[in-house]
Design a protein around this motif. Structure first.
Motif, PDB file in Angstrom:
ATOM      1  N   THR A 381       0.830  -1.211   0.000  1.00 17.99           N
ATOM      2  CA  THR A 381       0.000   0.000   0.000  1.00 17.99           C
ATOM      3  C   THR A 381       0.861   1.255   0.000  1.00 17.99           C
ATOM      4  OG1 THR A 381      -1.552  -1.285   1.346  1.00 17.99           O
ATOM      5  CG2 THR A 381      -2.010   1.072   1.087  1.00 17.99           C
ATOM      6  N   TYR A 382       1.866   1.269   0.868  1.00 23.20           N
ATOM      7  CA  TYR A 382       2.802   2.401   0.916  1.00 23.20           C
ATOM      8  C   TYR A 382       4.180   1.951   0.419  1.00 23.20           C
ATOM      9  CZ  TYR A 382      -0.564   5.175   3.575  1.00 23.20           C
ATOM     10  OH  TYR A 382      -1.675   5.881   3.961  1.00 23.20           O
ATOM     11  N   GLY A 383       4.193   1.241  -0.708  1.00 22.69           N
ATOM     12  CA  GLY A 383       5.454   0.709  -1.224  1.00 22.69           C
ATOM     13  C   GLY A 383       6.181   1.641  -2.171  1.00 22.69           C
ATOM     14  N   GLY A 384       5.585   2.817  -2.489  1.00 17.38           N
ATOM     15  CA  GLY A 384       6.215   3.754  -3.422  1.00 17.38           C
ATOM     16  C   GLY A 384       7.520   4.313  -2.873  1.00 17.38           C
ATOM     17  N   ARG A 585       7.084   2.511   3.327  1.00 14.61           N
ATOM     18  CA  ARG A 585       8.114   1.877   2.490  1.00 14.61           C
ATOM     19  C   ARG A 585       9.235   1.289   3.346  1.00 14.61           C
ATOM     20  NH1 ARG A 585      10.007   2.281  -2.832  1.00 14.61           N
ATOM     21  NH2 ARG A 585      12.079   1.374  -2.958  1.00 14.61           N
ATOM     22  N   GLN A 586       9.705   2.072   4.324  1.00 21.37           N
ATOM     23  CA  GLN A 586      10.793   1.595   5.177  1.00 21.37           C
ATOM     24  C   GLN A 586      10.363   0.372   5.978  1.00 21.37           C
ATOM     25  OE1 GLN A 586      14.042   3.368   5.408  1.00 21.37           O
ATOM     26  NE2 GLN A 586      14.382   1.230   5.958  1.00 21.37           N
ATOM     27  N   GLY A 587       9.125   0.409   6.507  1.00 22.10           N
ATOM     28  CA  GLY A 587       8.619  -0.712   7.297  1.00 22.10           C
ATOM     29  C   GLY A 587       8.501  -1.984   6.474  1.00 22.10           C
ATOM     30  N   LEU A 588       8.043  -1.848   5.216  1.00 18.08           N
ATOM     31  CA  LEU A 588       7.922  -3.024   4.338  1.00 18.08           C
ATOM     32  C   LEU A 588       9.291  -3.609   4.039  1.00 18.08           C
ATOM     33  CD1 LEU A 588       5.213  -1.599   1.901  1.00 18.08           C
ATOM     34  CD2 LEU A 588       4.875  -3.485   3.525  1.00 18.08           C
ATOM     35  N   GLU A 589      10.261  -2.724   3.763  1.00 14.93           N
ATOM     36  CA  GLU A 589      11.616  -3.221   3.487  1.00 14.93           C
ATOM     37  C   GLU A 589      12.204  -3.881   4.740  1.00 14.93           C
ATOM     38  OE1 GLU A 589      13.566   0.284   1.961  1.00 14.93           O
ATOM     39  OE2 GLU A 589      13.188  -0.322  -0.112  1.00 14.93           O
ATOM     40  N   ASN A 590      11.953  -3.285   5.906  1.00 13.30           N
ATOM     41  CA  ASN A 590      12.479  -3.863   7.146  1.00 13.30           C
ATOM     42  C   ASN A 590      11.838  -5.214   7.449  1.00 13.30           C
ATOM     43  OD1 ASN A 590      14.176  -1.714   7.581  1.00 13.30           O
ATOM     44  ND2 ASN A 590      12.813  -0.658   9.001  1.00 13.30           N
ATOM     45  N   GLU A 600      12.656 -16.706  -0.994  1.00 11.70           N
ATOM     46  CA  GLU A 600      13.300 -16.753  -2.314  1.00 11.70           C
ATOM     47  C   GLU A 600      12.566 -15.848  -3.293  1.00 11.70           C
ATOM     48  OE1 GLU A 600      12.884 -20.857  -3.225  1.00 11.70           O
ATOM     49  OE2 GLU A 600      14.191 -21.522  -1.586  1.00 11.70           O
ATOM     50  N   LYS A 601      11.231 -15.746  -3.118  1.00 14.00           N
ATOM     51  CA  LYS A 601      10.409 -14.965  -4.048  1.00 14.00           C
ATOM     52  C   LYS A 601       9.450 -14.086  -3.256  1.00 14.00           C
ATOM     53  CE  LYS A 601      10.316 -18.642  -7.567  1.00 14.00           C
ATOM     54  NZ  LYS A 601      10.904 -19.730  -6.788  1.00 14.00           N
ATOM     55  N   VAL A 602       9.165 -12.888  -3.783  1.00 16.34           N
ATOM     56  CA  VAL A 602       8.184 -11.989  -3.175  1.00 16.34           C
ATOM     57  C   VAL A 602       7.216 -11.512  -4.249  1.00 16.34           C
ATOM     58  CG1 VAL A 602       7.801  -9.849  -1.906  1.00 16.34           C
ATOM     59  CG2 VAL A 602       9.832 -11.220  -1.417  1.00 16.34           C
ATOM     60  N   LEU A 603       5.912 -11.639  -3.991  1.00 18.46           N
ATOM     61  CA  LEU A 603       4.884 -11.076  -4.864  1.00 18.46           C
ATOM     62  C   LEU A 603       4.378  -9.801  -4.205  1.00 18.46           C
ATOM     63  CD1 LEU A 603       5.053 -13.993  -5.946  1.00 18.46           C
ATOM     64  CD2 LEU A 603       2.557 -13.994  -6.125  1.00 18.46           C
ATOM     65  N   CYS A 604       4.603  -8.660  -4.841  1.00 20.89           N
ATOM     66  CA  CYS A 604       4.176  -7.373  -4.281  1.00 20.89           C
ATOM     67  C   CYS A 604       2.759  -7.070  -4.773  1.00 20.89           C
ATOM     68  CB  CYS A 604       5.140  -6.261  -4.698  1.00 20.89           C
ATOM     69  SG  CYS A 604       6.808  -6.490  -4.022  1.00 20.89           S
ATOM     70  N   VAL A 605       1.822  -6.965  -3.842  1.00 20.85           N
ATOM     71  CA  VAL A 605       0.401  -6.810  -4.185  1.00 20.85           C
ATOM     72  C   VAL A 605      -0.204  -5.696  -3.328  1.00 20.85           C
ATOM     73  CG1 VAL A 605       0.231  -9.263  -4.788  1.00 20.85           C
ATOM     74  CG2 VAL A 605      -0.362  -8.526  -2.466  1.00 20.85           C
ATOM     75  N   HIS A 606      -1.500  -5.429  -3.549  1.00 20.53           N
ATOM     76  CA  HIS A 606      -2.253  -4.494  -2.706  1.00 20.53           C
ATOM     77  C   HIS A 606      -1.581  -3.130  -2.640  1.00 20.53           C
ATOM     78  CE1 HIS A 606      -4.589  -2.886   0.690  1.00 20.53           C
ATOM     79  NE2 HIS A 606      -5.439  -3.876   0.487  1.00 20.53           N
ATOM     80  N   GLY A 607      -1.405  -2.531  -3.819  1.00 21.56           N
ATOM     81  CA  GLY A 607      -0.840  -1.184  -3.909  1.00 21.56           C
ATOM     82  C   GLY A 607      -1.096  -0.636  -5.296  1.00 21.56           C
ATOM     83  N   ASP A 608      -1.091   0.692  -5.426  1.00 20.87           N
ATOM     84  CA  ASP A 608      -1.212   1.289  -6.758  1.00 20.87           C
ATOM     85  C   ASP A 608      -0.068   0.786  -7.636  1.00 20.87           C
ATOM     86  OD1 ASP A 608      -3.339   2.683  -5.765  1.00 20.87           O
ATOM     87  OD2 ASP A 608      -2.205   4.504  -5.336  1.00 20.87           O
ATOM     88  N   GLU A 609      -0.250   0.891  -8.949  1.00 23.27           N
ATOM     89  CA  GLU A 609       0.712   0.300  -9.886  1.00 23.27           C
ATOM     90  C   GLU A 609       2.143   0.755  -9.614  1.00 23.27           C
ATOM     91  OE1 GLU A 609       1.099  -0.877 -14.574  1.00 23.27           O
ATOM     92  OE2 GLU A 609      -0.675   0.189 -13.841  1.00 23.27           O
ATOM     93  N   SER A 610       2.330   2.050  -9.415  1.00 24.06           N
ATOM     94  CA  SER A 610       3.700   2.550  -9.197  1.00 24.06           C
ATOM     95  C   SER A 610       4.265   2.026  -7.878  1.00 24.06           C
ATOM     96  CB  SER A 610       3.721   4.084  -9.204  1.00 24.06           C
ATOM     97  OG  SER A 610       2.922   4.592  -8.156  1.00 24.06           O
ATOM     98  N   SER A 611       3.399   1.880  -6.848  1.00 23.11           N
ATOM     99  CA  SER A 611       3.867   1.410  -5.535  1.00 23.11           C
ATOM    100  C   SER A 611       4.371  -0.020  -5.604  1.00 23.11           C
ATOM    101  CB  SER A 611       2.739   1.509  -4.508  1.00 23.11           C
ATOM    102  OG  SER A 611       2.296   2.830  -4.367  1.00 23.11           O
ATOM    103  N   VAL A 612       3.601  -0.915  -6.252  1.00 20.34           N
ATOM    104  CA  VAL A 612       4.026  -2.318  -6.301  1.00 20.34           C
ATOM    105  C   VAL A 612       5.288  -2.464  -7.147  1.00 20.34           C
ATOM    106  CG1 VAL A 612       1.761  -3.318  -5.832  1.00 20.34           C
ATOM    107  CG2 VAL A 612       2.418  -2.882  -8.176  1.00 20.34           C
TER     108      VAL A 612
END
Length: 639
Positions: A381-384, A585-590, A600-612
């Protein structure tokens, strides 16, 4: 004889061989994920303190022991003996005896005192009376939701037992497939916020994770009609897992029962109650706005009846080849990171749901400590790249400044907020700020479902942050009961009185200004130049909240949900970051950085296109892992 019946016969024989000769086992059944052992000697079972734990460890199953109904003492006699065992300070408010299962439900203000150290008081109760005690908390603030859910489940007890037996037999059925693979199909919330929904499938099992709506986008629902989901019938699903109760994850869970689903829903106990509250309100809002609801209240009751609540940390079989464990997600009450262990060590997947990584006033931060996770499905959600929220102290300081400025002008502060989560966080901030003199004492009006949601929070203090839980139950200083909080229950008339009165703070649903009481408050206060509309949570694209945040000052204020009536907004508009229930963003990375081992793999979901895309790219570069920003209707095969 079916394979499950043979399995139960074998288990009965094994249990009989493991227990002392003077304890009998009359029957063994599966009820949901639990193995229920019936005995004519419940008191002797209870005297062997570690016996159940040893059996559970040996058989690798969750075990409940129940007495045969015909060996039970009379409820009147048992009541007296139970009350003699439980300390008076526990505040027992009700005892409810169920002879069909030999259980007595004990409702108390302080359940911990009924349970005793390591369950010692519970064992003593069984030793005295033979009945199996189950303990629930008396809500410190009366909650119609908790009361209604409990009475409904009591009323449906027989049918619920049939449901649990059927589910138990499904879980423990013999595996039919030799193939080994794991797939995830995205049904919603990819490159968008809302309508969260995924299918996790193996050759043996199909599980739906979440089934929500999309805020501000009527009619955009998950792609349930595809063959991977309900295309081959709703009962092709083995289980539904609900990460938390917000409507963008839970709104369409009852719809599954309209389509014919008849299986279990796994979630935490508070998520079950909040789902009932929010989905019934969802129907109510649709009716008021003249929209056709997607299902009826009967389907909400079916969803509650089919719910199997799990606690954080309990490893639970939900299919022949899948174990599920919930962990605290730090987002809202009962929210859970859902960890799936597939096969015999074959593969592990975790769905973050919505998470908040650091501690808040309400909750401990999200758990990311798993034995293994090969694939993580991560909210964004706040991945931008610029989505860094303000520090909590700075956020609170800014909110106090906004309130003080509005108060000095003689105006009011109107805060749209989700009924569940942010409202309670704000209540804690406001209560402390007034107590310490940081803002003037003034009424804080709670509109919509906020008071009811707050009551549910106080029913489940074990899901709250440690310090807050202690305040509520150990120091008799429940901050939610502060004098300044007023529940708006007089509708339009009371709102008009508040609008005509002096400075105050109003917390109102809906949090994204997509309907509900906030629309009434905008009609009352939108033209007041002295008042301030303050956003404290995420405003999704397409919502009126996002438009006002972006500078719109001509807003629709029709009472019936129709178009045409608009009003010129003269209120000040402020945004105070840092109160979101989502990690920035910092919290998601942490969250990813501190996982050990990392996925091994991460699927980034639940965010606007630019955020994911931003988050996916960053995780790939920083941690050298395979990352994806999937679109809806993609399928990923693992193994």
């Amino acid at each position: 004889m079916s394979s499950v019946d043979r399995q139960l016969d074998d288990l009965k024989a094994e249990i009989t061989s493991e227990i002392p000769d003077d304890i009998t086992v009359s029957d063994v059944k599966y009820e949901g994920p639990e193995l229920v052992v019936y005995t004519r000697d419940p008191k002797k079972f209870a005297q062997q303190g570690d016996l159940i734990r040893q059996l559970a460890s040996k058989l690798r199953k969750r075990i409940t022991v129940r007495p045969d109904p015909d060996v039970l003492s009379h409820p009147d006699e048992a009541r007296e003996q139970i009350m003699a065992v439980i300390p008076e300070d526990a505040g027992v408010t009700d005892l409810d005896f169920h002879a069909d299962t030999g259980e007595v439900v004990i409702e108390a203000q302080k359940p911990g005192m009924v349970i005793g150290r390591h369950g010692s008081t519970l064992r003593e109760i069984t030793q005295e009376v033979g009945w199996t005690p189950e303990v629930v908390r008396t809500p410190p603030i009366e909650s119609s939701t908790v009361s209604n859910v409990r009475s409904f489940l009591k009323q449906e007890r027989d049918e619920r037992r049939d449901i649990l037996e059927k589910v138990g037999r499904q879980i423990h059925r013999e595996e039919m497939q030799d193939d080994e693979w794991v797939r995830i199909t995205t049904l919603g919330c990819c490159r968008e916020v809302g309508r969260a929904s995924f299918i996790l499938s193996t050759p043996e099992t199909r599980i739906l994770i979440d089934c929500g709506d999309k805020p501000g986008a009527e009619g955009e629902v998950p792609y349930l009609q595809v063959p991977e989901a309900l295309g081959s019938g709703a009962n092709s699903l083995d289980a539904v897992v609900l990460t938390h109760a917000h409507l963008d994850h839970s709104a369409l869970i009852p719809l599954l029962f309209k389509y014919g689903y008849d299986g279990p829903i796994y979630c935490t106990e508070p998520t079950r109650d909040l789902m009932g509250l929010l989905t019934l309100d969802y129907l109510d809002v649709a009716a008021k706005e003249g929209r056709a609801p997607p299902y009826e209240s009967e389907q909400v009751r079916e969803a509650i009846k089919h719910t199997i609540p799990l606690e954080y940390g309990d490893v639970t079989d939900i299919a022949p080849d899948v174990k599920l464990t919930f962990h605290n997600a730090g987002h809202i009450l009962g929210s859970a990171v859902s960890h799936f262990h597939i096969g015999d060590g074959l593969y592990n997947v975790a769905f973050s749901g919505d998470i908040h990584y650091s501690d808040t006033r309400l909750f401990n931060g999200a758990v990311n400590d798993f034995p293994r996770v090969e694939t993580l499905v991560l909210e964004s959600t706040y991945g931008g790249r610029n989505d860094y929220q303000t520090d909590q102290e700075d956020s609170e300081r800014k909110l106090k400044e906004v309130i003080n400025t509005a108060h000095d002008r003689g105006g009011k502060v109107l805060i749209p907020a989700f009924a569940v989560g942010r409202s309670q966080e704000l209540m804690l901030v406001l209560e402390e700020a007034m107590r310490e003199g940081d803002i003037p004492e003034m009424p804080v009006h709670l509109d919509g479902m906020m008071w009811e949601a707050t009551a549910i929070h106080t029913t489940y203090p074990e899901y709250l942050r440690d310090e807050l839980r202690d305040r509520i139950f150990h120091d008799d200083e429940n901050p939610f009961l502060a004098d300044q909080f007023n529940h708006i229950d007089g509708g339009e008339e009371e709102r008009q009185e508040v609008a005509d009165g002096g400075p105050c703070i109003i917390l109102s649903t809906s949090g994204m200004v997509t309907g509900g009481p906030i629309m009434s408050w905008l009609r009352h206060l939108g033209s007041e130049e002295d008042s301030t509309l303050t956003f404290v949570g995420y405003q999704a694209q397409g919502t009126l909240g996002r438009r006002i945040q972006n500078g719109w000052d001509e807003i629709p204020v029709s009472r019936d949900g129709g178009r045409g009536n608009t009003m010129k907004m003269k209120m000040h508009v402020e945004t105070v970051d840092g109160f979101s229930g989502h990690a920035d963003r910092q919290g998601l990375e942490n969250f990813v950085r501190t996982m050990n081992p990392r996925p091994e793999k991460v699927l980034c979901v639940h965010g606007d296109e630019s955020s994911v895309q931003d988050l996916s790219s960053s995780l790939y570069h920083d941690f050298n892992m395979r990352t994806f920003a999937p679109k809806n209707l993609e399928t990923f095969r693992f193994k």
